[in-house]
Design a protein around this motif. Structure first.
Motif, PDB file in Angstrom:
ATOM      1  N   ALA A 131      -0.232   2.643  -1.296  1.00 27.77           N
ATOM      2  CA  ALA A 131      -1.201   2.024  -2.204  1.00 27.77           C
ATOM      3  C   ALA A 131      -1.144   0.506  -2.131  1.00 27.77           C
ATOM      4  O   ALA A 131      -2.177  -0.173  -2.118  1.00 27.77           O
ATOM      5  CB  ALA A 131      -0.936   2.496  -3.637  1.00 27.77           C
ATOM      6  N   VAL A 132       0.077  -0.046  -2.094  1.00 28.36           N
ATOM      7  CA  VAL A 132       0.241  -1.500  -1.980  1.00 28.36           C
ATOM      8  C   VAL A 132      -0.380  -2.002  -0.676  1.00 28.36           C
ATOM      9  O   VAL A 132      -1.060  -3.031  -0.641  1.00 28.36           O
ATOM     10  CB  VAL A 132       1.733  -1.884  -2.051  1.00 28.36           C
ATOM     11  N   MET A 164     -13.596 -15.951  -2.653  1.00 28.17           N
ATOM     12  CA  MET A 164     -13.302 -14.520  -2.769  1.00 28.17           C
ATOM     13  C   MET A 164     -11.997 -14.165  -2.050  1.00 28.17           C
ATOM     14  O   MET A 164     -11.259 -13.288  -2.510  1.00 28.17           O
ATOM     15  CB  MET A 164     -14.448 -13.691  -2.205  1.00 28.17           C
ATOM     16  N   VAL A 165     -11.712 -14.838  -0.946  1.00 30.58           N
ATOM     17  CA  VAL A 165     -10.456 -14.585  -0.223  1.00 30.58           C
ATOM     18  C   VAL A 165      -9.263 -14.853  -1.137  1.00 30.58           C
ATOM     19  O   VAL A 165      -8.348 -14.028  -1.258  1.00 30.58           O
ATOM     20  CB  VAL A 165     -10.373 -15.458   1.048  1.00 30.58           C
ATOM     21  N   SER A 166      -9.282 -16.009  -1.798  1.00 27.67           N
ATOM     22  CA  SER A 166      -8.180 -16.357  -2.701  1.00 27.67           C
ATOM     23  C   SER A 166      -8.155 -15.452  -3.922  1.00 27.67           C
ATOM     24  O   SER A 166      -7.078 -15.035  -4.377  1.00 27.67           O
ATOM     25  CB  SER A 166      -8.309 -17.820  -3.141  1.00 27.67           C
ATOM     26  N   LEU A 167      -9.326 -15.132  -4.456  1.00 26.51           N
ATOM     27  CA  LEU A 167      -9.394 -14.282  -5.638  1.00 26.51           C
ATOM     28  C   LEU A 167      -8.888 -12.877  -5.342  1.00 26.51           C
ATOM     29  O   LEU A 167      -8.140 -12.286  -6.133  1.00 26.51           O
ATOM     30  CB  LEU A 167     -10.837 -14.225  -6.160  1.00 26.51           C
ATOM     31  N   LEU A 168      -9.279 -12.313  -4.200  1.00 25.15           N
ATOM     32  CA  LEU A 168      -8.835 -10.974  -3.835  1.00 25.15           C
ATOM     33  C   LEU A 168      -7.326 -10.928  -3.602  1.00 25.15           C
ATOM     34  O   LEU A 168      -6.665  -9.933  -3.928  1.00 25.15           O
ATOM     35  CB  LEU A 168      -9.573 -10.505  -2.582  1.00 25.15           C
ATOM     36  N   THR A 169      -6.776 -12.007  -3.042  1.00 24.80           N
ATOM     37  CA  THR A 169      -5.324 -12.075  -2.850  1.00 24.80           C
ATOM     38  C   THR A 169      -4.599 -12.035  -4.186  1.00 24.80           C
ATOM     39  O   THR A 169      -3.614 -11.311  -4.363  1.00 24.80           O
ATOM     40  CB  THR A 169      -4.949 -13.356  -2.087  1.00 24.80           C
ATOM     41  N   THR A 170      -5.105 -12.805  -5.149  1.00 21.71           N
ATOM     42  CA  THR A 170      -4.497 -12.816  -6.480  1.00 21.71           C
ATOM     43  C   THR A 170      -4.704 -11.486  -7.192  1.00 21.71           C
ATOM     44  O   THR A 170      -3.814 -10.993  -7.898  1.00 21.71           O
ATOM     45  CB  THR A 170      -5.105 -13.953  -7.324  1.00 21.71           C
ATOM     46  N   LEU A 171      -5.872 -10.887  -6.994  1.00 21.39           N
ATOM     47  CA  LEU A 171      -6.142  -9.584  -7.598  1.00 21.39           C
ATOM     48  C   LEU A 171      -5.192  -8.519  -7.049  1.00 21.39           C
ATOM     49  O   LEU A 171      -4.731  -7.638  -7.791  1.00 21.39           O
ATOM     50  CB  LEU A 171      -7.594  -9.185  -7.327  1.00 21.39           C
ATOM     51  N   ALA A 172      -4.881  -8.618  -5.752  1.00 22.16           N
ATOM     52  CA  ALA A 172      -3.910  -7.686  -5.157  1.00 22.16           C
ATOM     53  C   ALA A 172      -2.541  -7.847  -5.807  1.00 22.16           C
ATOM     54  O   ALA A 172      -1.835  -6.857  -6.042  1.00 22.16           O
ATOM     55  CB  ALA A 172      -3.821  -7.922  -3.654  1.00 22.16           C
ATOM     56  N   CYS A 173      -2.158  -9.095  -6.097  1.00 21.66           N
ATOM     57  CA  CYS A 173      -0.882  -9.334  -6.790  1.00 21.66           C
ATOM     58  C   CYS A 173      -0.884  -8.705  -8.179  1.00 21.66           C
ATOM     59  O   CYS A 173       0.130  -8.151  -8.620  1.00 21.66           O
ATOM     60  CB  CYS A 173      -0.628 -10.841  -6.907  1.00 21.66           C
ATOM     61  N   ALA A 174      -2.025  -8.786  -8.858  1.00 29.48           N
ATOM     62  CA  ALA A 174      -2.115  -8.230 -10.212  1.00 29.48           C
ATOM     63  C   ALA A 174      -2.140  -6.710 -10.209  1.00 29.48           C
ATOM     64  O   ALA A 174      -1.859  -6.080 -11.240  1.00 29.48           O
ATOM     65  CB  ALA A 174      -3.361  -8.767 -10.912  1.00 29.48           C
ATOM     66  N   CYS A 175      -2.470  -6.116  -9.072  1.00 24.24           N
ATOM     67  CA  CYS A 175      -2.552  -4.645  -8.984  1.00 24.24           C
ATOM     68  C   CYS A 175      -1.199  -3.993  -8.729  1.00 24.24           C
ATOM     69  O   CYS A 175      -1.097  -2.755  -8.779  1.00 24.24           O
ATOM     70  CB  CYS A 175      -3.521  -4.241  -7.880  1.00 24.24           C
ATOM     71  N   ARG A 176      -0.167  -4.786  -8.428  1.00 25.12           N
ATOM     72  CA  ARG A 176       1.134  -4.177  -8.110  1.00 25.12           C
ATOM     73  C   ARG A 176       1.651  -3.308  -9.269  1.00 25.12           C
ATOM     74  O   ARG A 176       2.042  -2.167  -9.062  1.00 25.12           O
ATOM     75  CB  ARG A 176       2.171  -5.266  -7.821  1.00 25.12           C
ATOM     76  N   LEU A 177       1.663  -3.866 -10.481  1.00 23.24           N
ATOM     77  CA  LEU A 177       2.213  -3.135 -11.626  1.00 23.24           C
ATOM     78  C   LEU A 177       1.449  -1.842 -11.903  1.00 23.24           C
ATOM     79  O   LEU A 177       2.081  -0.785 -12.063  1.00 23.24           O
ATOM     80  CB  LEU A 177       2.248  -4.022 -12.865  1.00 23.24           C
TER      81      LEU A 177
END
Length: 322
Positions: free
Chosen positions: A259-260, A299-312
């Motif tokens: 998933a990660v 969007m590239v930067s936003l998606l990267t940060t969104l991926a970080c927020a999805c870990r938990l």
């Protein structure tokens, strides 16, 4: 009149739209990610069991995700906000920390991608019963250290590429501080060999396609294993229950990394496409699709940060015991 021309400043395209996308929505996502990854780092770091098993990768990933999320606010959100408000004070503040912060953020992003590769490789070895599994498990700290070192080597030189200049004639205006590359960046083979070939291949294309391959193999193997899982139903006794529990834990950890990795691939596909487009037809991209490019970069930067927020959420869903 010459001084006015020197200090002339034109706001980037789509400033208002970028303000809502980056400064408002992006900052909210980044704040959530910062809180989540601080909590994850605390959970993993304060329990010895997590530091000594495959969760060590998740511990390090939370550490770097924190810096990626923090850098988004300090670099992207503040930059767009300064354009939206036309605030020379915010521009000066941004330039005061931009160089070290952008270096840290790039090192963190590259190190995180290499750590995901290392963790996925271990899950791949476990899923496919590879002979390399014992090596991956016994040398986990060394592999993680190598991944972080590769991230530092690949992106650490960014710190020396930028030159910040102060224009006294433009004091108190948006163009008081300006940034440019040092002459060696484009006047030497550094640009072609290091920035173009090495960084693009090692930090963008290689992680993307390696993880796509590993994920596909893991998913295929898991699907086959699950379809044949009924053979374990006839086992009985405490030993069989313990074996079943360990298998369930291993499968949960594997699903977590799948998933990660999927989250990483989705968040980076825009970056891969943009990188290819920049090198194939940069002129058309900048001239005919400038507005699209500006939003795509955000969007590239936003998606990267969104991926970080999805870990938990991923950990909570895939590993209930954790």
């Amino acid at each position: 009149q010459e001084e006015d021309y020197e200090c002339f400043y034109e706001s980037p395209p789509l400033t208002t739209a970028r303000f809502w996308l980056v400064t408002v929505f992006g900052s909210a996502i980044s704040f959530v990610s910062i809180v989540e990854n601080l909590m994850l780092f605390f959970v993993f770091a304060t329990r010895k069991a997590h530091r000594n098993n495959h969760n060590m990768y998740l511990l390090l990933l939370a550490f770097f995700d924190f810096f990626v999320s923090l850098a988004y606010i300090l670099l992207m959100s503040v930059n767009v906000l300064s354009d939206y408000l036309l605030s020379p004070a915010l521009v000066g503040l941004w330039f005061s920390y931009m160089v070290p912060m952008i270096t840290i953020s790039h090192i963190a992003m590259s190190s995180a991608s290499f750590l995901i590769i290392a963790a996925s490789f271990e899950r791949y070895c476990l899923t496919t019963s590879s002979r390399a599994l014992r090596f991956a498990q016994r040398n986990r700290p060394k592999i993680a250290l190598f991944a972080i070192g590769l991230g530092i080597i690949s992106k650490g030189s960014i710190y020396f590429e930028f030159e910040i200049t102060h224009h006294e004639n433009c004091t108190g205006q948006m163009t008081e501080w300006q940034m440019r590359y040092h002459s060696f960046v484009f006047d030497t083979p550094y640009h072609t060999i290091w920035r173009f070939w090495y960084r693009n291949f090692v930090t963008i294309f290689a992680p993307f396609f390696i993880l796509a391959f590993l994920n596909a193999r893991i998913v295929a193997t898991l699907s086959l294993t699950n379809s044949n899982g009924g053979v374990f139903a006839h086992l009985a006794g405490n030993l069989a229950m313990e074996q079943a529990r360990r298998k369930a834990t291993a499968r949960a950890a594997t699903r977590t990394m799948v998933a990660v990795t999927c989250c990483y691939l989705i968040s980076n596909i825009v970056n891969v496409i943009l990188t290819i487009w920049e090198h194939v037809d940069k002129q058309t991209l900048f001239q005919d699709y400038l507005n699209f490019y500006a939003i795509a970069v955000d969007m590239v930067s936003l998606l990267t940060t969104l991926a970080c927020a999805c870990r938990l959420p991923i950990y909570l869903y895939c590993q209930v015991n954790l």
